[in-house]
Motif scaffolding. Sequence first.
Motif, mmCIF file in Angstrom:
data_model
loop_
_atom_site.group_PDB
_atom_site.id
_atom_site.type_symbol
_atom_site.label_atom_id
_atom_site.label_comp_id
_atom_site.label_asym_id
_atom_site.label_seq_id
_atom_site.Cartn_x
_atom_site.Cartn_y
_atom_site.Cartn_z
ATOM 1 N N ARG A 113 -0.331 -1.432 3.199
ATOM 2 C CA ARG A 113 -1.474 -0.635 2.772
ATOM 3 C C ARG A 113 -2.062 -1.145 1.457
ATOM 4 O O ARG A 113 -3.278 -1.080 1.225
ATOM 5 N N ASP A 114 -1.188 -1.662 0.596
ATOM 6 C CA ASP A 114 -1.619 -2.088 -0.735
ATOM 7 C C ASP A 114 -2.580 -3.274 -0.705
ATOM 8 O O ASP A 114 -3.275 -3.529 -1.689
ATOM 9 N N ARG A 115 -2.613 -3.993 0.405
ATOM 10 C CA ARG A 115 -3.457 -5.181 0.493
ATOM 11 C C ARG A 115 -4.873 -4.850 0.947
ATOM 12 O O ARG A 115 -5.708 -5.751 1.056
ATOM 13 N N TYR A 116 -5.138 -3.592 1.225
ATOM 14 C CA TYR A 116 -6.449 -3.201 1.718
ATOM 15 C C TYR A 116 -7.228 -2.492 0.613
ATOM 16 O O TYR A 116 -6.705 -1.611 -0.069
ATOM 17 N N ASP A 117 -8.488 -2.887 0.491
ATOM 18 C CA ASP A 117 -9.289 -2.454 -0.642
ATOM 19 C C ASP A 117 -10.159 -1.232 -0.358
ATOM 20 O O ASP A 117 -10.493 -0.482 -1.278
#
Length: 123
Positions: A107-111
Amino acid sequence: VQLQASGGGLVQAGGSLRLSCAASGRTASVYYMAWFRQAPGKEREFVASIGWSIGNTYYADSVKGRFTISRSNARNTVYLQMSSLKAEDTAAYYCAASFSRFGSSSRDRYDYWGQGTQVTVSS
């Protein structure tokens, strides 16, 4: 980037449903689009992702062979075709966009995130 998800609803187990996610804004900077889902009381989990230019796809093991992610560059839209639905697929489904050149299930890689669309599968 603005993301608008749609297509959720109530379906019987074994049925099919197609979700759509329309992107607008800085779509030229998007490298990957993905679908995540979140069931009540559970963490948001990765479902599938697709490379915006190349169209390479990745799936969670739990949906492999049943779900298909695709995209229409002309329409700036990503789809999630869901078949052979199970009760455990019940969740709010979220689309997400990443500016990262590398695909990821994190999830952290999505902006950017769209609002959820509810999918309920009755058994």
